[in-house]
Design an enzyme around this catalytic site. Structure first.
Site, mmCIF file in Angstrom:
data_model
loop_
_atom_site.group_PDB
_atom_site.id
_atom_site.type_symbol
_atom_site.label_atom_id
_atom_site.label_comp_id
_atom_site.label_asym_id
_atom_site.label_seq_id
_atom_site.Cartn_x
_atom_site.Cartn_y
_atom_site.Cartn_z
ATOM 1 C CG ASP A 136 -1.837 1.168 1.303
ATOM 2 O OD1 ASP A 136 -2.304 1.603 0.237
ATOM 3 O OD2 ASP A 136 -2.086 1.667 2.408
ATOM 4 N NE ARG A 148 -4.116 11.512 1.620
ATOM 5 C CZ ARG A 148 -4.535 10.263 1.546
ATOM 6 N NH1 ARG A 148 -3.742 9.342 1.075
ATOM 7 N NH2 ARG A 148 -5.740 9.927 1.951
ATOM 8 N N GLY A 167 -5.133 3.438 -3.698
ATOM 9 C CA GLY A 167 -6.365 4.065 -4.158
ATOM 10 C C GLY A 167 -6.195 5.523 -4.504
ATOM 11 C CG ASN A 179 -7.421 0.538 2.375
ATOM 12 O OD1 ASN A 179 -6.793 0.435 3.427
ATOM 13 N ND2 ASN A 179 -7.048 1.345 1.415
#
Length: 1461
Positions: free
Chosen positions: A433, A835, A916, A1058
């Site tokens: 991740d 982000r 993601g 996740n």
């Protein structure tokens, strides 16, 4: 703005028109009238009746069907322990095999040894494992007893009071009363809270590891209770879903006596194991109890997997079985042939009772079974026990490695799966991740754009460049004391942190009841504490230096808010001032952040609800400061307009010119009066008008009267995610301070001190499907209903109002301009690795909101399809939005990540990042952490069309294959070109490394279009793969695809919920105990605190664990085969009768005592290479990937060696004693002694590390053999009747021949092995042998050799070799295909590069044809640019300029020259 009419709107109209008053799930009532009373069906849903006087009969009838709250995690009881444990142990087929041999030996016709003796090895193994299982289960029993006997207050119906009982006495439907710091005993629906707002604060650390508090709300309709909750007045029936393991999902409704229903969800459920915080009393009704609680359903315990070595062992055991069957067949055939040589039956051939003899075939079959019993040790029963003990030792050293301990989090490595430690040394693919794994998950506000204007926050960027953040409260306090505060404040320790050194206390001490074995150590506020007081609240996260340009505009926007009123509402305009105000209000309001203080216990800052929205006026503040004698300060707050302007200028100038270090120190805690964002930092402190030291009234006391909520000396914000905390801290830096939050309202303090209290009408929480969050509030000044929304830009941009529908042309142009510029800024932020979040708003009319609210309530009361209905209502509200701006938040890279990734890549491990996040953000982070290099070829594929995706994969694959063929013509096998996952040293200098970037939509096209094979083939040429915008399901699908199709060892690492599916899908799952909770840790095999720990975990411990265990297994197999063959050779001299020349007790002792301990020490302590060398030379890890220590060839070499050594150990004594008159045991004792000596010396030759433990164990085993043999032969006369081993060893020790044979035979037996190891050490070319030589050098010479090695392994690229230029290829309007290749200013090799350019253009035309055929829009080559040529050199120069400019910020912006297909 009016609400749009979408499909969900029509659905609601249809339902209302048809007169359906309840949700679809309620059309079939759960409770139906029958014979005057209600009946219920418990198969689909759970019905809970309260345990009070009114429903007592129903409660008794229903509660019998539900389990109690007593928990039992033990596997056995006193009566079931023996049979169940034996049943489980005999699931291992090796135990069944030996049980079969024991049964065979009990048959008289096949009895080889005494029946009891045959049972002994199996009994010992079963007993040892039984003791281990029993001790583990007894620990679970004691833990269960402590939990079940914990105390809680339960409502007693007869006495109508709460009585203290045990947890095990709780039943479904009971009313439970809990107090602060108590642990919730079951899953309880919250009905009452002592908090006036009906909120109960919960700490869920025992479930998910998150230390920030969660809010749980009383069920609607029960929050306005006065003093206490009365269970006797509760006349409702609860209907909810069946028990399940979803921690964050729960739905149900409460049916009132009048048949109306009130819905509730997980926001009202208190889960078992959580701790009540900051709430004096909470009362609820039990919904699920015992093993039906969500915590127990999620408590699966450690996971067990089969390692690669275990699978290899099973294969080799079958080979051993084959060898055993062959030897038994030889024995059976030999026995028949030997018997055939007698003309009459020999005297030892005993007939049956009727005088007949066994047929030859049946006799041969019996001899076959007899030989199996005789040679049974060929299958090593003790190997499995030894492997388990070795792994326990390996885990012990893993847990005690200080390099894998993190001081900041006080966490060390956790080994949750005990049986796959050796797999750590064979990993070939790592799936990681990004957020929280490669990065710190510490979100730092960096930049923002409002109404198309970008604010870069350069001062804040400079502050973040400091090498090390202040992470301890002691350091903050040291700098805090250096500030020059007013005299009154400097003398009053109560207004700030205590001047005596006392730090603000943290969260209250946890109740010491261990839930699920999860103990947590609380920080008690001492200065040495390294834990921050609140999650996501380190100084680097909460201290934001404002942008000078934006700060002035914010002050103007705040003053503009003062002018709003009911009579003059804010018109929907695009003015910068109003948009800035809305932007910062959205940052402050649109979240679930809880405001608390740092006192003990945490004091939440709340303002009591009132009928009127309060706003503290400037006149009130002026009066307050007149009382405080702050005359000069109060003048700046005059109500006249010029003073307002002066205020804004004063604040703007003062704060904007503040040094960044001063800003850091001045904002140690978020909020609070001592750091009131420019208000108390104004220049008036320097004018001398400060509080008199003798004044008896503190600032807090004065503020307490008009605004009790402002009495707190410090605000601390507790957020459920670091993104939320970063935005609230950013708004706080601009003096938009979140002061209080309750379920009904939220209070914001403006820069000039005015407090606005917004009525909170509805909150639509964030979820992974919508990817956004919204709050609906009523503006306190205008009375308007406003929806503030924040979310991912990919979602928000699609929900904005269409500019074409705006009647005003100028407004339409402005909207388009704002949208375009904001998108440009978003792309810029993404390239910088930030982000991004978009902020938007929407004004809703009163009529539309009331209609929507009624639909929302109906959806909440639904039981079936509740999630879908809630999703529809959210979509109905979150559309036609007005864009306010966007934010850029930096997720800082973890320390040591680039070095770790570089080392793992040198070790031959392929690293994929599955995230993601946005593609641009992921690519930038990949360059920052050295996952991608500036000279890499990067292929980006973004398409939804399957045909397009296939053509792009073919194009990229053909290009890479051709370039590899051009540059590596020597890599052929029978005319076929072979791709190399780890290119050779010479090829690395000429072949550009490739990387692949792919998004979630493309992954869908690959999986749905059956393109997995081509995708995997393409990835074989890429050293790095980035999968962006991927869902948790896609992550697990990718891991399974690579694991199953490529047949490689995979490892997944992540830190959030996740990542759980990805972690569970890999061969090894590693969880990082980060800021996203403990879900990943609880589902992992190993847990670490930092990504950098992966380097030593794999390269050192992984290599050691694999090398030790693999060589131990090979040694075990060799040892048993070597020893059993001695018995087999003897059969040729005893007529294949199944006789032995070694006493059976000696054979048992041989495996149990004499040769069992050295392999254990070898498997736990042996180090073939030192840790320093393994870390310095990561290439050594490849030996584990290639299974060099244990594979088919090493197995058969060991078998051949075992056969040879057994021949030598048998026939040299045989030839020595041939013709003598010694008895059988006198002949067998030298053979046994020689075999033991040979096997122990063989073990000594295999050991790479010698310690005192190694020497003592080997010498002790050898001496123990003689000691036991002497005692046994001297005392055991008839132990193994009719044989007699009496005084055999004593006689041998007096014979010189015995010593000569025992000395010469092992030398001859080990000579080939010694010669082979000598050759391997002298002329061996393997990396391991070279490293072992380096390891033996002195430190200084070893370092020089390592440097020389690394320089040879990674040469500088040859200057005459062409490096392809970096380019970006975009396909169609969707940017279906882009390939980025590395830059080079060197002139290329003309032949190869020209061919590559021609192929590239041909490939582009192929993709264009495929795309046109697939129905996509037309495309063309733009400007006929070549991929390599003069234009590329120019692009490279521009890229160098960009890099030199951005390298100061650590940015990795890359120039891109587009070639559109």
């Amino acid at each position: 703005m009016a609400l749009s009419m979408d499909s969900s709107w029509y659905r609601w109209q249809w339902r209302v028109r048809d007169g359906i008053s309840h949700c679809p799930s309620e059309t079939t009532p759960l409770l139906s009238p029958e014979k005057g009373r209600q009946s219920y069906n418990l198969t689909q849903q759970r019905v809970v009746f309260p345990n009070n006087s009114m429903f007592h009969q129903d409660w008794e009838e229903v509660s019998r069907r539900y389990p109690g709250n007593r928990t039992c995690t033990t596997k056995y009881t006193l009566f079931t322990f023996l049979p169940r444990n034996l049943f489980e142990q005999f699931h291992r087929w090796a135990n069944l095999y030996f049980l079969f041999l024991v049964i065979l030996n009990w048959m008289p016709s096949m009895e080889v040894f005494h029946r009891e003796i045959t049972m002994l090895p199996l009994a010992i193994v079963l007993f040892v494992i039984m003791i281990k299982d029993g001790m583990e289960d007894f620990k679970r029993y004691r833990f269960d007893k402590a939990i079940n006997c914990s105390h809680i207050r339960i409502y007693e119906r007869k006495e109508q009071i709460y009585v203290q009982k045990h947890w095990k006495d709780v039943r479904v439907g009971d009313f439970i009363q809990m107090r602060c710091n108590e642990i919730v005993p079951a899953d309880i629906l919250l009905l009452f809270s002592s908090d006036p707002s009906g909120i109960c604060h919960l700490e869920t650390a025992s479930l998910d590891g998150e230390t920030n508090l969660k809010q749980r709300h009383v069920v609607k309709g029960f929050s306005q209770q006065e003093i206490q909750f009365e269970p006797e007045l509760f006349h409702n029936t609860i209907v909810c879903e069946k028990p399940n393991n979803h921690l964050n999902k729960f739905k149900g409704y409460m049916e009132h006596p009048d048949k109306t229903r009130t819905g509730f969800g997980c926001e009202s459920l208190l889960l078992r194991g959580c701790t009540i915080r900051n709430t004096e009393v909470a009362v609820g009704i039990v919904i699920y109890a015992g093993h039906e609680t969500k915590a127990m359903l999620n408590n699966s315990g450690p996971r067990y997997k089969r390692s690669k070595i275990e699978r290899r062992i099973n294969t080799d055991i079958f080979f051993c079985i084959g060898i055993l069957i062959l030897m038994c067949l030889i024995g059976a055939v030999g026995h028949s042939i030997w018997n055939g040589t007698f003309e009459e039956h020999p005297p030892f051939d005993v007939p049956e009772a009727n005088g007949s003899f066994l047929p030859g075939a049946l006799g041969g079959f019996y001899m076959f079974l007899t030989m199996i019993i005789l040679l049974q040790v060929l299958i090593p029963i003790s190997l499995y026990v030894s492997i388990e003990l070795v792994k326990l030792g390996q885990v012990f050293f893993l847990n005690n490695d200080l390099d894998l301990y993190d001081e900041e989090t006080d966490l060390s490595i956790q080994c949750r799966a005990l049986n796959i430690t050796e797999d750590l040394g064979q990993i070939q693919y790592i799936f990681s991740d990004k957020t929280g794994t490669l990065t710190e998950n510490k979100m730092v506000f960096r930049r923002c754009t409002i109404m198309g204007s970008e604010y870069s926050h350069q001062e804040n960027a400079k502050r973040l460049e400091t090498p090390k953040e202040l992470d301890s409260d002691g350091e903050e306090w040291t700098q805090y004391r250096c500030l020059s505060f007013p005299a009154r404040w400097a003398q009053d320790p109560g207004t700030m942190r205590g001047l005596k050194g006392a730090q603000p206390l943290r969260r209250s001490q946890s109740a010491q009841v261990p839930i699920q074995g999860h103990y947590r150590q609380r920080s008690m506020g001492n200065r040495e504490s390294s834990q921050p007081p609140v999650a996501f609240s380190s100084s680097i996260e909460k201290d934001v230096t404002p942008d000078k340009n934006l700060l002035t505009k914010v002050q103007d926007a705040a003053l503009w808010l003062e002018t709003l009123s009911d009579s003059r509402p804010a018109k929907p305009s695009l003015s910068t001032t109003s948009s800035i105000a809305d932007f910062f209000l959205a940052l402050t309001i649109c979240n679930s952040v809880m405001v608390s203080t740092t006192t003990e216990p945490r004091q939440r800052v709340t303002i009591k609800p009132s009928s009127k929205a309060l706003g503290m006026s400037l006149e009130k503040i002026q009066q307050l400061f007149q009382k405080l004698k702050l005359s000069s300060l109060s003048q700046s707050f005059s109500s006249t307009a010029p003073s307002d302007t002066d205020l804004g200028e004063s604040l703007g100038a003062n704060v904007a010119t503040m040094d960044s270090d001063e800003r850091d120190d001045a904002s140690v805690c978020s909020g609070g009066d001592s750091t009131d964002d420019g208000f108390y930092r104004s220049s008036t402190w320097d004018q001398g008008d400060i509080l008199e030291s003798g004044s008896g009234t503190s600032l807090e006391e004065v503020l307490e009267a008009p605004a009790p909520g402002l009495a707190s000396p410090e605000f601390c914000y507790e957020a459920e995610s670091p993104d939320e905390a970063a935005l609230v801290h950013a708004a706080h830096a601009y003096s938009f301070t979140l002061v209080s939050r309750t379920p009904e309202q939220v209070t914001v303090r403006l820069p000039q001190g005015t407090c606005l209290t917004f009525s909170l009408l509805c909150t639509l929480g964030f979820d992974s499907v919508r990817k956004r969050m919204s709050v609906v509030v009523r503006h306190p000044l205008t009375g308007e209903i406003i929806v503030y929304t924040k979310g991912a830009d990919s979602v928000i941009m699609d929900l904005l109002e269409d500019p074409a529908r705006v009647p005003d042309t100028d407004v339409e142009k402005k909207l388009r301009k704002i949208r375009t510029r904001t998108q440009k800024h978003l792309d810029l932020y993404a390239r910088d690795g930030l982000r991004t979040l978009c902020i938007a708003k929407k004004v809703v009319s009163e009529e539309d909101f009331q209609r929507w609210a009624s639909f929302r309530r109906e959806a909440e009361a639904s039981l079936d399809n509740r999630d879908e209905l809630l999703m529809e209502t959210a979509q109905h509200l979150e559309n036609q939005l007005t864009l306010l701006g966007a934010t850029g938040i930096e997720d800082r890279l973890q320390e040591g990540v680039p070095d770790t990734i570089a080392a793992l890549r040198e070790a031959g491990i392929q690293l994929w990042v599955l995230t993601g996040d946005k593609q641009e953000t992921a690519v930038n982070i990949a360059h920052s952490c050295k996952l991608l290099d500036q000279t890499d070829t990067v292929y980006s594929i973004n398409t939804e069309n399957q045909e397009t995706c296939e053509s792009i994969l073919n194009c990229a694959l053909e290009e890479l294959k051709q370039f590899h063929e051009l540059q590596k013509p020597d890599r052929k096998l029978f005319g076929f070109h072979l791709p190399s996952k780890t290119p050779s040293i010479t090829s690395e200098a000429v072949v550009p490394e490739a990387g692949l970037v792919i998004d979630g939509k493309t992954l869908n096209a690959i999986f749905q279009g059956k393109l997995e094979k081509k995708f995997l083939e393409l990835t074989q040429y890429c050293r790095s793969v980035l999968c962006c915008r991927s869902t948790p399901l896609q992550k697990s699908m990718i891991v399974k695809l690579v694991r199953d199709k490529l047949r490689v060892m995979t490892l997944s690492i992540g830190d959030g919920a996740n990542d759980v599916s990805m972690i569970q899908a890999a061969d090894i799952g590693i969880g990082i105990s980060g800021q996203e909770g403990m879900q990943a840790v609880m589902s992992s095999d190993f847990a670490i605190a930092r990504f950098k720990h992966l380097k030593k975990l794999l390269l050192v411990h992984g290599h050691w664990c694999y090398s030790r265990l693999a060589r131990m297994v090979v040694y075990y197999l060799y040892k048993n085969v070597c020893y059993v063959n001695l018995l087999f050779w003897y059969q040729f001299f005893c007529g294949f009768s199944g006789s032995t020349m070694i006493d059976y007790w000696q054979m048992i002792f041989f495996n149990i005592f004499f040769t069992s301990l050295p392999p254990l020490v070898f498997g736990v302590l042996d180090k073939d290479i030192s840790a320093e060398t393994l870390l310095a030379l990561p290439e050594l890890y490849k030996s584990g990937q290639n299974s060099e220590c244990y594979n088919l060839s090493t197995f058969w070499i060991s078998m051949v060696d075992a056969f040879y050594q057994s021949l030598i150990c048998f026939f040299i004594p045989y030839l020595t004693y041939r013709g003598s008159d010694i008895d059988v045991f006198t002949f067998g004792t030298p053979i046994n002694t020689i075999s033991l000596t040979t096997i122990l010396l063989h073990q000594a030759m295999e050991m790479k590390t010698w310690t005192i433990f190694h020497g003592l164990v080997l010498l002790g085993s050898f001496l123990m053999y003689f000691l036991v043999s002497l005692l046994y032969n001297a005392t055991c006369i008839i132990c193994n009747s009719p044989t007699n081993p009496y005084w055999v060893m004593e006689g041998q020790l007096s014979d010189p021949t015995f010593y000569l044979v025992c000395f010469l035979t092992p030398v001859v037996a080990l000579l080939p092995r010694c010669f082979f190891l000598s050759l391997q050490g002298t002329y061996g070319k393997s990396l391991i042998s070279k490293a072992q030589k380096i390891d033996k050098l002195p430190t200084d010479k070893r370092n020089l050799e390592i440097q020389s090695w690394r320089s040879r392994q990674r040469p500088v690229p040859a200057p005459e070799v062409a490096r392809p230029t970096h380019h970006s290829v975009s396909s169609i309007t969707e940017q279906d295909f882009s390939a980025s290749t590395p830059k080079s200013s060197n002139p290329p090799k003309r032949k190869n590069t020209e061919e590559w350019m021609i192929h590239k253009q041909r490939c582009g035309r192929e993709c264009m044809r495929d795309d046109s055929c697939s129905g996509d829009s037309s495309a063309k080559l733009s400007s006929g640019e070549h991929l390599l040529g003069p234009h590329r050199t120019m692009a490279y120069s521009r890229g160098q300029t960009d890099m030199s400019r951005n390298s100061k910020r650590g940015s990795h912006r890359r120039s891109q020259s587009s070639l559109t297909i």
